[in-house]
Design a protein around this motif. Structure first.
Motif, PDB file in Angstrom:
ATOM      1  N   GLU A   1       0.822  -1.218   0.000  1.00 56.82           N
ATOM      2  CA  GLU A   1       0.000   0.000   0.000  1.00 56.82           C
ATOM      3  C   GLU A   1       0.854   1.264   0.000  1.00 56.82           C
ATOM      4  O   GLU A   1       0.518   2.252  -0.651  1.00 56.82           O
ATOM      5  CB  GLU A   1      -0.911   0.028   1.228  1.00 56.82           C
ATOM      6  CG  GLU A   1      -2.013  -0.987   1.220  1.00 56.82           C
ATOM      7  CD  GLU A   1      -2.734  -1.083   2.570  1.00 56.82           C
ATOM      8  OE1 GLU A   1      -2.568  -0.163   3.421  1.00 56.82           O
ATOM      9  OE2 GLU A   1      -3.453  -2.069   2.779  1.00 56.82           O
ATOM     10  N   LEU A   2       1.947   1.231   0.725  1.00 53.71           N
ATOM     11  CA  LEU A   2       2.816   2.406   0.851  1.00 53.71           C
ATOM     12  C   LEU A   2       3.868   2.489  -0.254  1.00 53.71           C
ATOM     13  O   LEU A   2       4.642   3.442  -0.287  1.00 53.71           O
ATOM     14  CB  LEU A   2       3.538   2.379   2.208  1.00 53.71           C
ATOM     15  CG  LEU A   2       2.661   2.455   3.449  1.00 53.71           C
ATOM     16  CD1 LEU A   2       3.473   2.176   4.707  1.00 53.71           C
ATOM     17  CD2 LEU A   2       1.991   3.816   3.534  1.00 53.71           C
ATOM     18  N   ASN A   3       3.888   1.486  -1.134  1.00 57.66           N
ATOM     19  CA  ASN A   3       4.935   1.385  -2.155  1.00 57.66           C
ATOM     20  C   ASN A   3       6.311   1.400  -1.492  1.00 57.66           C
ATOM     21  O   ASN A   3       7.219   2.140  -1.890  1.00 57.66           O
ATOM     22  CB  ASN A   3       4.811   2.494  -3.199  1.00 57.66           C
ATOM     23  CG  ASN A   3       5.753   2.301  -4.369  1.00 57.66           C
ATOM     24  OD1 ASN A   3       6.194   1.188  -4.648  1.00 57.66           O
ATOM     25  ND2 ASN A   3       6.079   3.384  -5.039  1.00 57.66           N
ATOM     26  N   GLY A   4       6.449   0.579  -0.472  1.00 58.04           N
ATOM     27  CA  GLY A   4       7.661   0.557   0.346  1.00 58.04           C
ATOM     28  C   GLY A   4       8.932   0.269  -0.421  1.00 58.04           C
ATOM     29  O   GLY A   4       9.958   0.929  -0.213  1.00 58.04           O
ATOM     30  N   PHE A   5       8.898  -0.708  -1.332  1.00 56.12           N
ATOM     31  CA  PHE A   5      10.104  -1.009  -2.100  1.00 56.12           C
ATOM     32  C   PHE A   5      10.445   0.137  -3.045  1.00 56.12           C
ATOM     33  O   PHE A   5      11.615   0.409  -3.315  1.00 56.12           O
ATOM     34  CB  PHE A   5       9.963  -2.322  -2.871  1.00 56.12           C
ATOM     35  CG  PHE A   5      10.068  -3.538  -1.998  1.00 56.12           C
ATOM     36  CD1 PHE A   5      11.206  -3.787  -1.255  1.00 56.12           C
ATOM     37  CD2 PHE A   5       9.018  -4.437  -1.917  1.00 56.12           C
ATOM     38  CE1 PHE A   5      11.311  -4.907  -0.436  1.00 56.12           C
ATOM     39  CE2 PHE A   5       9.109  -5.563  -1.117  1.00 56.12           C
ATOM     40  CZ  PHE A   5      10.256  -5.801  -0.370  1.00 56.12           C
ATOM     41  N   GLY A   6       9.434   0.832  -3.538  1.00 62.64           N
ATOM     42  CA  GLY A   6       9.676   2.015  -4.367  1.00 62.64           C
ATOM     43  C   GLY A   6      10.369   3.114  -3.582  1.00 62.64           C
ATOM     44  O   GLY A   6      11.269   3.792  -4.090  1.00 62.64           O
ATOM     45  N   ILE A   7       9.956   3.295  -2.330  1.00 61.17           N
ATOM     46  CA  ILE A   7      10.582   4.293  -1.455  1.00 61.17           C
ATOM     47  C   ILE A   7      12.032   3.918  -1.189  1.00 61.17           C
ATOM     48  O   ILE A   7      12.939   4.753  -1.307  1.00 61.17           O
ATOM     49  CB  ILE A   7       9.795   4.423  -0.131  1.00 61.17           C
ATOM     50  CG1 ILE A   7       8.423   5.041  -0.412  1.00 61.17           C
ATOM     51  CG2 ILE A   7      10.566   5.240   0.905  1.00 61.17           C
ATOM     52  CD1 ILE A   7       7.450   4.954   0.747  1.00 61.17           C
ATOM     53  N   ILE A   8      12.261   2.659  -0.860  1.00 61.52           N
ATOM     54  CA  ILE A   8      13.627   2.187  -0.605  1.00 61.52           C
ATOM     55  C   ILE A   8      14.482   2.387  -1.854  1.00 61.52           C
ATOM     56  O   ILE A   8      15.610   2.891  -1.783  1.00 61.52           O
ATOM     57  CB  ILE A   8      13.617   0.708  -0.160  1.00 61.52           C
ATOM     58  CG1 ILE A   8      12.943   0.576   1.208  1.00 61.52           C
ATOM     59  CG2 ILE A   8      15.032   0.138  -0.127  1.00 61.52           C
ATOM     60  CD1 ILE A   8      12.636  -0.855   1.622  1.00 61.52           C
ATOM     61  N   ALA A   9      13.950   2.009  -3.008  1.00 58.16           N
ATOM     62  CA  ALA A   9      14.689   2.131  -4.266  1.00 58.16           C
ATOM     63  C   ALA A   9      15.047   3.590  -4.555  1.00 58.16           C
ATOM     64  O   ALA A   9      16.159   3.885  -5.014  1.00 58.16           O
ATOM     65  CB  ALA A   9      13.871   1.547  -5.412  1.00 58.16           C
TER      66      ALA A   9
END
Length: 185
Positions: A57-65
């Motif tokens: 939901e938070l696009n966590g891997f996108g944020i990390i990337a």
């Protein structure tokens, strides 16, 4: 263990993953926390399906990337690549694994900055793992990969000759032939 389950319940109900993901903003100034944060995020999403859903939901891997792609090239290391692979093997959710593949595993904006040996390792792992290769290793992706490597990496640029030489001529041959001409006079 009741304490552990209540701890996860608190993390789940308060969306604490947002706070943990926000800490990735600090990794440029504090690279020593990168691996700790990566391990923490993976442990949480593997241990809790609720936190796993929040990660999507938070696009966590996108944020990390996003924050990894801002790092200096010396922070994009083989050990860090291997850490991602070792942590990702515990993911059981197809949705989470696809998000990881898209945002981290196949993300050229991260791995193009790495050393040539790590780039080679990454490309080899892409070929070996076949991680959603039917989705990500398509013609547009491969063309984009080729273009990135050709434009961003000096070691893949074609050599441009500085002068035209006859076939078989080399500087060592010229030197020896010049010396021979001097000696023969």
């Amino acid at each position: 263990i009741p304490v552990a389950s209540s701890f996860f319940h608190v993390l789940e109900s308060t969306y604490s993953l947002k706070i943990i993901l926000s800490l990735f903003r600090k990794i440029e100034k504090m690279p020593s926390i990168i691996d700790i944060l990566i391990k923490l995020v993976f442990r949480l999403i593997v241990s809790s399906s609720v936190i796993g859903r929040q990660m999507i939901e938070l696009n966590g891997f996108g944020i990390i990337a996003h924050f990894l792609s801002k790092l200096d090239s010396h922070e994009i290391t083989t050990d860090r690549w291997r850490l991602f692979l070792s942590e990702a093997k515990y993911i059981r959710s197809e949705v989470i694994m696809k998000a990881f593949a898209q945002d981290i595993f196949y993300n050229l904006n991260i791995w193009i900055k790495a050393s040539t040996s790590l780039q080679y390792l990454v490309l080899s792992e892409w070929k070996r793992c076949h991680l959603y290769d039917n989705i990500f290793q398509n013609v547009p992706f491969l063309l984009s990969t080729y273009e990135k490597f050709m434009n961003d990496s000096d070691c893949f640029k074609p050599l441009v000759p500085t002068e035209k030489r006859k076939r078989g001529s080399q500087s060592s041959i010229k030197i020896s032939s010049n010396q021979y001409k001097k000696n023969s006079n």
